[in-house]
Design a protein around this motif. Structure first.
Motif, PDB file in Angstrom:
ATOM      1  N   LEU A 261      66.572   5.836 -18.167  1.00  0.00           N
ATOM      2  CA  LEU A 261      67.776   6.586 -18.677  1.00  0.00           C
ATOM      3  C   LEU A 261      66.766   8.044 -18.889  1.00  0.00           C
ATOM      4  O   LEU A 261      66.122   8.224 -19.640  1.00  0.00           O
ATOM      5  CB  LEU A 261      67.693   6.538 -19.851  1.00  0.00           C
ATOM      6  N   GLY A 262      66.113   8.159 -17.823  1.00  0.00           N
ATOM      7  CA  GLY A 262      64.862   9.354 -17.356  1.00  0.00           C
ATOM      8  C   GLY A 262      66.043  10.350 -17.242  1.00  0.00           C
ATOM      9  O   GLY A 262      67.426  10.693 -17.875  1.00  0.00           O
ATOM     10  N   ARG A 263      65.112  12.193 -16.741  1.00  0.00           N
ATOM     11  CA  ARG A 263      65.995  12.838 -16.401  1.00  0.00           C
ATOM     12  C   ARG A 263      67.314  12.786 -15.503  1.00  0.00           C
ATOM     13  O   ARG A 263      68.714  13.350 -16.046  1.00  0.00           O
ATOM     14  CB  ARG A 263      65.280  13.905 -16.252  1.00  0.00           C
TER      15      ARG A 263
ATOM     16  N   ASN B  97      62.744   1.431 -22.341  1.00  0.00           N
ATOM     17  CA  ASN B  97      62.023   2.086 -23.596  1.00  0.00           C
ATOM     18  C   ASN B  97      62.675   2.152 -25.255  1.00  0.00           C
ATOM     19  O   ASN B  97      63.458   2.523 -24.337  1.00  0.00           O
ATOM     20  CB  ASN B  97      61.303   2.990 -23.112  1.00  0.00           C
ATOM     21  N   PRO B  98      61.605   1.518 -26.060  1.00  0.00           N
ATOM     22  CA  PRO B  98      62.841   1.752 -27.067  1.00  0.00           C
ATOM     23  C   PRO B  98      63.182   2.899 -27.550  1.00  0.00           C
ATOM     24  O   PRO B  98      63.947   3.164 -28.197  1.00  0.00           O
ATOM     25  CB  PRO B  98      62.121   0.435 -27.815  1.00  0.00           C
ATOM     26  N   ASP B  99      62.553   4.202 -26.919  1.00  0.00           N
ATOM     27  CA  ASP B  99      62.723   5.249 -28.008  1.00  0.00           C
ATOM     28  C   ASP B  99      63.228   6.189 -26.896  1.00  0.00           C
ATOM     29  O   ASP B  99      64.059   6.988 -27.630  1.00  0.00           O
ATOM     30  CB  ASP B  99      61.608   5.571 -27.242  1.00  0.00           C
ATOM     31  N   ARG B 100      63.513   6.080 -25.463  1.00  0.00           N
ATOM     32  CA  ARG B 100      64.713   6.277 -24.863  1.00  0.00           C
ATOM     33  C   ARG B 100      66.296   5.459 -25.002  1.00  0.00           C
ATOM     34  O   ARG B 100      67.126   6.108 -25.124  1.00  0.00           O
ATOM     35  CB  ARG B 100      64.137   6.159 -23.680  1.00  0.00           C
ATOM     36  N   VAL B 101      65.834   4.640 -25.821  1.00  0.00           N
ATOM     37  CA  VAL B 101      67.264   3.854 -26.275  1.00  0.00           C
ATOM     38  C   VAL B 101      67.677   3.673 -27.267  1.00  0.00           C
ATOM     39  O   VAL B 101      68.616   4.295 -26.888  1.00  0.00           O
ATOM     40  CB  VAL B 101      66.918   2.237 -26.323  1.00  0.00           C
ATOM     41  N   GLN B 102      66.676   4.623 -28.391  1.00  0.00           N
ATOM     42  CA  GLN B 102      66.989   5.346 -30.088  1.00  0.00           C
ATOM     43  C   GLN B 102      67.728   6.686 -29.124  1.00  0.00           C
ATOM     44  O   GLN B 102      68.400   6.787 -29.954  1.00  0.00           O
ATOM     45  CB  GLN B 102      65.608   5.280 -30.282  1.00  0.00           C
ATOM     46  N   LYS B 103      66.912   6.955 -28.511  1.00  0.00           N
ATOM     47  CA  LYS B 103      67.819   8.311 -28.287  1.00  0.00           C
ATOM     48  C   LYS B 103      69.040   8.835 -27.651  1.00  0.00           C
ATOM     49  O   LYS B 103      69.989   9.736 -28.310  1.00  0.00           O
ATOM     50  CB  LYS B 103      66.402   9.544 -27.439  1.00  0.00           C
TER      51      LYS B 103
ATOM     52  N   VAL C 270      74.031   1.343 -25.688  1.00  0.00           N
ATOM     53  CA  VAL C 270      72.768   1.540 -24.601  1.00  0.00           C
ATOM     54  C   VAL C 270      71.397   0.159 -25.070  1.00  0.00           C
ATOM     55  O   VAL C 270      71.356  -0.176 -26.181  1.00  0.00           O
ATOM     56  CB  VAL C 270      71.889   2.484 -25.183  1.00  0.00           C
ATOM     57  N   VAL C 271      70.940  -0.565 -23.868  1.00  0.00           N
ATOM     58  CA  VAL C 271      70.227  -1.726 -24.239  1.00  0.00           C
ATOM     59  C   VAL C 271      68.806  -1.264 -23.845  1.00  0.00           C
ATOM     60  O   VAL C 271      68.581  -0.881 -22.958  1.00  0.00           O
ATOM     61  CB  VAL C 271      71.445  -2.979 -23.482  1.00  0.00           C
ATOM     62  N   GLN C 272      67.808  -2.063 -24.886  1.00  0.00           N
ATOM     63  CA  GLN C 272      66.606  -2.368 -24.450  1.00  0.00           C
ATOM     64  C   GLN C 272      66.406  -3.676 -23.568  1.00  0.00           C
ATOM     65  O   GLN C 272      67.004  -4.643 -23.636  1.00  0.00           O
ATOM     66  CB  GLN C 272      65.941  -1.783 -26.006  1.00  0.00           C
TER      67      GLN C 272
END
Ligand code: ATP
Length: 144
Positions: A14-16, A38-44, A52-54
């Motif tokens: 989940l990059g740009r 990356n858990p931050d990307r998952v949360q976002k 969305v799965v980490q």
């Protein structure tokens, strides 16, 4: 019986690029399963996407557990790490099932992706640059 998700698409990374791909597919009415380590990307992205799965997508066992084999298509949207992208495509190919689309950052990267099992290789930056050049030129012609 396991649920089939032929119209569903898995987006890995989940990059740009991957986040726009995943949200556009969702808007088009497709079931999307997004994966990022990356858990931050998952949360976002959790509030905006169905699921969305980490997870680390280079691990075949993890991909199997997530039920990826039931989806019709998977897009490997990882860009910067050639190693992570190649290992992910390899794990997906060994899993069998979804048609694999993968993002490449160079011609050599593209050839490796094809040789390990990617059906379609995409170059988002190159394709966008080309499209914008055509758009600019076509609008110049409007004024002649
Ligand atoms: P973009 O240009 O789309 O922003 P990028 O090339 O800058 O992408 P990358 O480092 O390729 O960024 O990462 C894209 C996403 O893929 C990141 O959110 C990253 O956490 C995720 N990612 C990278 N490796 C893995 C992996 N092994 N498993 C799951 N997700 C991964």
């Amino acid at each position: 019986a396991r649920r089939r998700r032929d119209g569903g698409v898995v987006v890995i990374g989940l990059g740009r690029f991957g986040c726009h791909l995943a949200s556009s597919l969702t808007q088009l009415g497709h079931e999307v399963l997004a994966v990022d380590r990356n858990p931050d990307r998952v949360q976002k992205w959790s509030p905006y996407l169905d699921r969305v799965v980490q997870a680390d997508s280079t691990e075949e066992g993890t991909l199997r557990q997530l039920g990826l084999a039931d989806f019709g298509r998977v897009v490997v949207a990882i860009g910067a790490s050639v190693e992570a992208s190649v290992l992910t495509v390899l794990a997906l190919a060994e899993l069998g099932g979804p048609e694999i689309w993968a993002r490449a950052t160079s011609d050599q990267h593209a050839r490796i992706l094809e040789s390990v099992g990617a059906r379609h290789v995409i170059f988002p930056e190159a394709e966008t640059g080309e499209r914008v050049a055509h758009l600019i030129v076509s609008r110049m012609l409007d004024y002649i």
